[in-house]
Design a protein around this motif. Structure first.
Motif, short mmCIF file in Angstrom:
data_model
loop_
_atom_site.label_atom_id
_atom_site.label_comp_id
_atom_site.label_asym_id
_atom_site.label_seq_id
_atom_site.Cartn_x
_atom_site.Cartn_y
_atom_site.Cartn_z
N LYS C 182 0.84 -1.20 0.00
CA LYS C 182 0.00 0.00 0.00
C LYS C 182 0.88 1.25 0.00
O LYS C 182 0.60 2.21 -0.71
N LYS C 183 1.92 1.21 0.79
CA LYS C 183 2.76 2.40 0.94
C LYS C 183 3.63 2.63 -0.30
O LYS C 183 3.83 3.77 -0.72
N PHE C 184 4.14 1.57 -0.87
CA PHE C 184 5.03 1.67 -2.04
C PHE C 184 4.49 0.81 -3.17
O PHE C 184 5.04 -0.24 -3.48
N PRO C 185 3.37 1.26 -3.77
CA PRO C 185 2.79 0.42 -4.84
C PRO C 185 3.72 0.41 -6.06
O PRO C 185 4.41 1.40 -6.34
N GLU C 186 3.69 -0.68 -6.78
CA GLU C 186 4.60 -0.83 -7.94
C GLU C 186 3.97 -0.22 -9.19
O GLU C 186 3.73 -0.91 -10.17
N TYR C 187 3.73 1.12 -9.06
CA TYR C 187 3.13 1.81 -10.18
C TYR C 187 4.17 2.11 -11.25
O TYR C 187 5.37 2.19 -10.98
N LYS C 188 3.66 2.32 -12.48
CA LYS C 188 4.50 2.78 -13.59
C LYS C 188 4.10 4.23 -13.89
O LYS C 188 2.92 4.57 -13.85
N ASN C 189 5.09 5.03 -14.16
CA ASN C 189 4.84 6.45 -14.41
C ASN C 189 4.41 6.67 -15.87
O ASN C 189 5.17 6.35 -16.79
N PRO C 190 3.17 7.20 -16.11
CA PRO C 190 2.73 7.40 -17.49
C PRO C 190 3.63 8.36 -18.27
O PRO C 190 3.86 8.17 -19.48
N THR C 191 4.18 9.37 -17.60
CA THR C 191 5.05 10.33 -18.29
C THR C 191 6.34 9.64 -18.74
O THR C 191 6.80 9.85 -19.87
N THR C 192 6.88 8.80 -17.87
CA THR C 192 8.10 8.04 -18.22
C THR C 192 7.82 7.14 -19.42
O THR C 192 8.64 7.08 -20.36
N ALA C 193 6.66 6.48 -19.39
CA ALA C 193 6.29 5.58 -20.49
C ALA C 193 6.19 6.37 -21.80
O ALA C 193 6.70 5.93 -22.84
N ALA C 194 5.57 7.54 -21.74
CA ALA C 194 5.40 8.37 -22.94
C ALA C 194 6.76 8.85 -23.47
O ALA C 194 7.03 8.79 -24.68
N LEU C 195 7.62 9.27 -22.55
CA LEU C 195 8.95 9.76 -22.96
C LEU C 195 9.78 8.64 -23.58
O LEU C 195 10.47 8.84 -24.59
N LEU C 196 9.72 7.47 -22.98
CA LEU C 196 10.47 6.32 -23.52
C LEU C 196 9.98 5.98 -24.92
O LEU C 196 10.80 5.68 -25.80
N SER C 197 8.67 6.02 -25.11
CA SER C 197 8.12 5.73 -26.44
C SER C 197 8.45 6.83 -27.43
O SER C 197 8.53 6.57 -28.64
N GLY C 198 8.62 8.04 -26.92
CA GLY C 198 9.03 9.15 -27.77
C GLY C 198 10.46 8.95 -28.27
O GLY C 198 10.79 9.27 -29.41
N LEU C 199 11.25 8.38 -27.38
CA LEU C 199 12.66 8.12 -27.69
C LEU C 199 12.79 6.96 -28.68
O LEU C 199 13.38 7.10 -29.75
N ILE C 200 12.25 5.84 -28.29
CA ILE C 200 12.23 4.64 -29.17
C ILE C 200 10.81 4.13 -29.19
O ILE C 200 10.27 3.73 -28.16
N PRO C 201 10.15 4.14 -30.35
CA PRO C 201 8.75 3.67 -30.41
C PRO C 201 8.59 2.27 -29.84
O PRO C 201 9.34 1.36 -30.21
N GLY C 202 7.65 2.15 -28.92
CA GLY C 202 7.39 0.84 -28.32
C GLY C 202 8.08 0.62 -27.00
O GLY C 202 7.69 -0.27 -26.25
N LEU C 203 9.11 1.44 -26.70
CA LEU C 203 9.88 1.20 -25.47
C LEU C 203 9.02 1.47 -24.23
O LEU C 203 9.12 0.76 -23.22
N GLY C 204 8.14 2.47 -24.34
CA GLY C 204 7.24 2.77 -23.22
C GLY C 204 6.32 1.60 -22.92
O GLY C 204 6.02 1.30 -21.77
N LYS C 205 5.85 0.95 -23.97
CA LYS C 205 4.96 -0.21 -23.78
C LYS C 205 5.75 -1.37 -23.14
O LYS C 205 5.21 -2.11 -22.31
N ILE C 206 7.00 -1.55 -23.54
CA ILE C 206 7.82 -2.60 -22.96
C ILE C 206 8.06 -2.30 -21.49
O ILE C 206 8.01 -3.20 -20.64
N TYR C 207 8.28 -1.02 -21.16
CA TYR C 207 8.48 -0.57 -19.76
C TYR C 207 7.26 -0.95 -18.91
O TYR C 207 7.37 -1.36 -17.76
N VAL C 208 6.05 -0.86 -19.51
CA VAL C 208 4.82 -1.14 -18.78
C VAL C 208 4.55 -2.65 -18.70
O VAL C 208 3.74 -3.12 -17.91
N GLY C 209 5.27 -3.41 -19.54
CA GLY C 209 5.09 -4.86 -19.50
C GLY C 209 4.38 -5.41 -20.73
O GLY C 209 4.18 -6.62 -20.84
#
Lengths: 278, 151, 293
Positions: C182-209
């Motif tokens: 509860k205190k440290f949920p294993e969330y993924k950051n949507p901004t990080t995902a978007a930036l990664l996909s901006g850098l290399i298409p698809g990388l943000g999706k891989i980051y999310v699993g």
């Protein structure tokens, strides 16, 4: 004098006690009144009260049966079946037992658990009651087949009661109006669009035929011009797609049309048919 | 003897289920049971707030449906289908966002390795993928377990 | 007396053969006479209660309580609402028993349970912190419920010391796991995902699993970019712009989709946590005792 006094005393005691209203029958009347006024939830409460206080179990069959009818009116068919079964357990005569069994069949028909309905009817057919209730068994079996969308079998069942039975004629008409799914599919294999036209979807059939003709022409033209890659691309992305679509549509339209015909008949049976319904 | 045994067993089973009866915890009224056969496939098209872009997109979607999509068979593995997803997305989130949502959906559709470990299943066997999960509003997301069958 | 009996034996035969059974039979009738008397309503209500027909039982108990004030029946009446999920009414009725002689502690426990299951966790915690009619016999149970409530809403978790010590040793390891999830949920950051996909298409999706989706995005944008470049090289400008436009469109979609995928992932993490917690505590009746009347 003493004799007269004792006789009068005896008479007064007897009459005073017999003059007391039978509260359980009053309760039964009250519950039935609620049922007749469509207050089914409250009626169930009062029937349950009757069952609880009737230690002699004289009215148990009637009460359980009525509770079953209340649940059936509320479309709570699982509970209805449960209480009809309890009514059967508490039945005193063959008539009551039979009445409960038939109600359970009717609930299974409504619930569309038609396999169970058939099993119960099979049980009735092989039972000692079968001769008296033969027509009833055929009638409810016919209804079961109608709910299973097996109109020919339903017609055969009603015909056993009477060759000119109203429902037999209805089933025959449904069977006649239905289209053949196999035929629609097969002619679509031979001529794209034909199956759709057969089921009454003329525009869809013509468009499908058009697309197949155009894609066939383009494919053949590509192969003739030695543009093999183009030919295969048009073949897979266009011609095969529309050809497969034509067959799928023919089958789907045929099934939809048949469901539509069946549903129209079932709606008529539900709302306008005057005979006994499940 | 056997029928009586069966009846008793049946009643005992019924009695055990009586203890878990929850039908009457809410007062109910009379209701009619429908006789009709269920049509498994519900209409794919759902209307949202009618705006000009939505009207235009719907018009072209209907044309596409009439001349192409309704004729080439059932190819989309998703529910709602991609064209309907586009219309619903524009209705939910406007033209630009809706177009991006559609673009993402198209990319996911091109994934040949997608499976039920990724999406819940709609009752007709398609992947359930509604547009409200993709509007970038966390509150609108209704998470469904992958592989679970949705009615 | 003997003479009277001999002379009137006929009449006494009539009495014993007819009158006595009538009197006895009518006596039985008098007992059952009124099915709606308070006693009858109580008997019938108790029967319905045992059959779990709680709504009907509550109606019978209500009618009984109009004539007779009985704490046990009042408790059962409130429990009917609790059982069918009408927690507000249950809480209000349990409150009426706070001054009861025999069921004070039980009614206070039941009140807190009703507020808890109403999902009114803030009211629950305020009541607990203000020691509003705390059942002292069940204070530990209420305290546990107090800490459990933090798992079900977005309030800041209290510190670990008091939290873990409130639970028995057999549950502590699981509670600790829930606490840190509860205190440290294993969330993924949507901004990080978007930036990664901006850098290399698809990388943000891989980051999310979503690995296969990521590779598909990469492949599609890659192919379209290649086709655009190839066509421009061969001076097929129209086709070049077409593929470039499609490439840009899917590139934008891939970035958007990565952010959306991260949000859906986070929704999944929260959903799984909520289900795990609810299942765990429901199996153990929220570590609460069963109230037996």
């Amino acid at each position: 004098m003493k004799k007269k006094f004792l006789i009068i005393l005896f008479y007064l005691v007897a009459v005073s006690n017999y003059a007391q209203p039978d509260n359980l029958s009053i309760q039964l009347d009250y519950a039935t009144n609620l049922y007749n006024n469509n207050q089914f939830f409250d009626a169930i409460t009062e029937y349950k009260r009757l069952i609880f206080f009737d230690l002699s179990k004289k009215s148990h069959f009637k009460a359980y049966f009525q509770i079953g009818k209340c649940y059936k009116a509320g479309a709570k068919l699982d509970d209805a079946i449960k209480y009809f079964a309890l009514a059967e357990m508490n039945s005193n005569t063959d008539d009551e037992r039979l009445k409960s069994k038939i109600e359970i069949v009717r609930c299974n028909i409504l619930r569309k658990t038609t396999t169970r309905a058939h099993q119960l009817l099979d049980g009735l057919e092989s039972s000692a009651f079968s001769k008296e209730i033969r027509d009833s068994i055929y009638y409810w079996r016919g209804w079961t087949y109608m709910f299973e969308d097996k109109w020919q079998s339903a017609s055969d069942s009603f015909a056993k009661i009477n060759p000119y039975h109203e429902l037999k004629i209805l089933c025959d008409r449904v069977e006649k109006d239905k289209v053949s799914v196999t035929f629609a599919t097969v002619i679509s294999y031979i001529l794209p669009g034909a199956g759709q036209i057969y089921t009454g979807n003329y525009l869809s059939g013509l468009l499908s035929l058009g697309w197949n003709i155009v894609s066939a022409y383009l494919t053949i033209k590509s192969f003739n011009a030695d543009r093999v890659f183009d030919g295969f691309a048009i073949l897979t992305l266009l011609w095969q797609r529309f050809y497969r679509g034509n067959i799928q549509n023919a089958e789907q339209f045929a099934l939809e049309k048949n469901i539509g015909i069946a549903n129209n008949t079932l709606i008529y049976l539900q709302n306008q048919f005057k005979g006994i319904k499940p | 003897m056997l029928s009586r045994f069966l009846i008793i067993t049946f009643i005992l089973l019924l009695q055990s289920s009586c203890n878990f009866a929850q039908t009457d915890w809410v007062k109910w009224n009379a209701q009619e049971v429908s006789y009709t056969i269920d049509d498994q496939v519900k209409p794919n098209k759902t209307a949202v707030n009618q705006t000009f872009p939505l009207t235009v997109v719907s018009f072209f979607r209907n044309l596409y449906g009439l001349f192409i999509s309704d004729l080439d068979g059932d190819n989309c593995p998703f529910y709602p289908s991609c064209s309907n997803f586009f219309v619903q997305s524009v209705g939910e989130a406007g033209l630009i966002k809706g177009s991006l949502m559609f673009s993402d959906r198209f990319l996911r559709d091109l994934n040949l390795l997608k499976g039920k470990n990724q999406y819940p299943l709609y009752k007709i066997g398609k992947f359930y993928d509604p547009p409200y999960n993709y509007t970038l509003s966390q509150e609108k997301i209704i998470y469904q377990i992958p592989g679970k069958v949705i009615d | 007396m003997k003479g009277f009996l001999i002379n009137n034996k006929f009449l006494f035969c009539i009495y014993f053969l007819f009158l006595l059974p009538i009197v006895l039979y009518s006596q039985n009738y008098i007992d059952q006479q009124n099915l709606f008397s308070p006693e009858s309503r109580l008997k019938f209500g108790s029967y319905l209660y045992s059959e779990e027909d709680y709504l009907r039982a509550s109606v019978e108990f209500r009618e009984y309580l109009k004539y007779v004030d009985n704490d046990t029946v009042r408790f059962k009446f409130a429990t009917c609402f609790y059982k069918i999920g009408r927690f507000q009414e249950a809480a209000d009725n349990f409150k009426g028993l706070f001054t009861s002689r025999n069921l004070q502690q039980e009614s206070k426990l039941a009140y807190y349970k009703s507020v808890f299951f109403q999902k009114n966790y803030s009211l629950f915690r305020i009541s607990f912190n203000n020691e509003f009619h705390i059942p002292w016999d069940y204070k530990d149970e209420i305290k546990r419920l107090y800490y459990i409530s933090f798992f079900f809403d977005n309030s800041v978790l209290p510190d670990t010391n008091n939290f873990f010590s409130s639970f028995p040793d057999s549950n502590k390891s699981v509670i600790k796991q829930f606490y840190f999830r509860k205190k440290f949920p294993e969330y993924k950051n949507p901004t990080t995902a978007a930036l990664l996909s901006g850098l290399i298409p698809g990388l943000g999706k891989i980051y999310v699993g979503e690995i296969t989706d990521g590779f598909t995005s990469l492949l599609v944008t890659g192919v379209l970019t290649f086709l655009a470049i190839d066509n421009f090289k061969h001076n097929h400008n129209f086709r070049g712009w077409l593929f470039a436009g499609l490439g840009a469109y899917f590139y934008g979609g891939n970035i958007y989709g990565s952010a959306a995928a991260a949000q859906i992932f986070n929704a999944g993490v929260k959903f799984n946590f909520d289900s795990d917690v609810r299942l765990y505590f429901e199996k153990r009746n929220y570590l609460l005792p069963e109230i037996k009347l």
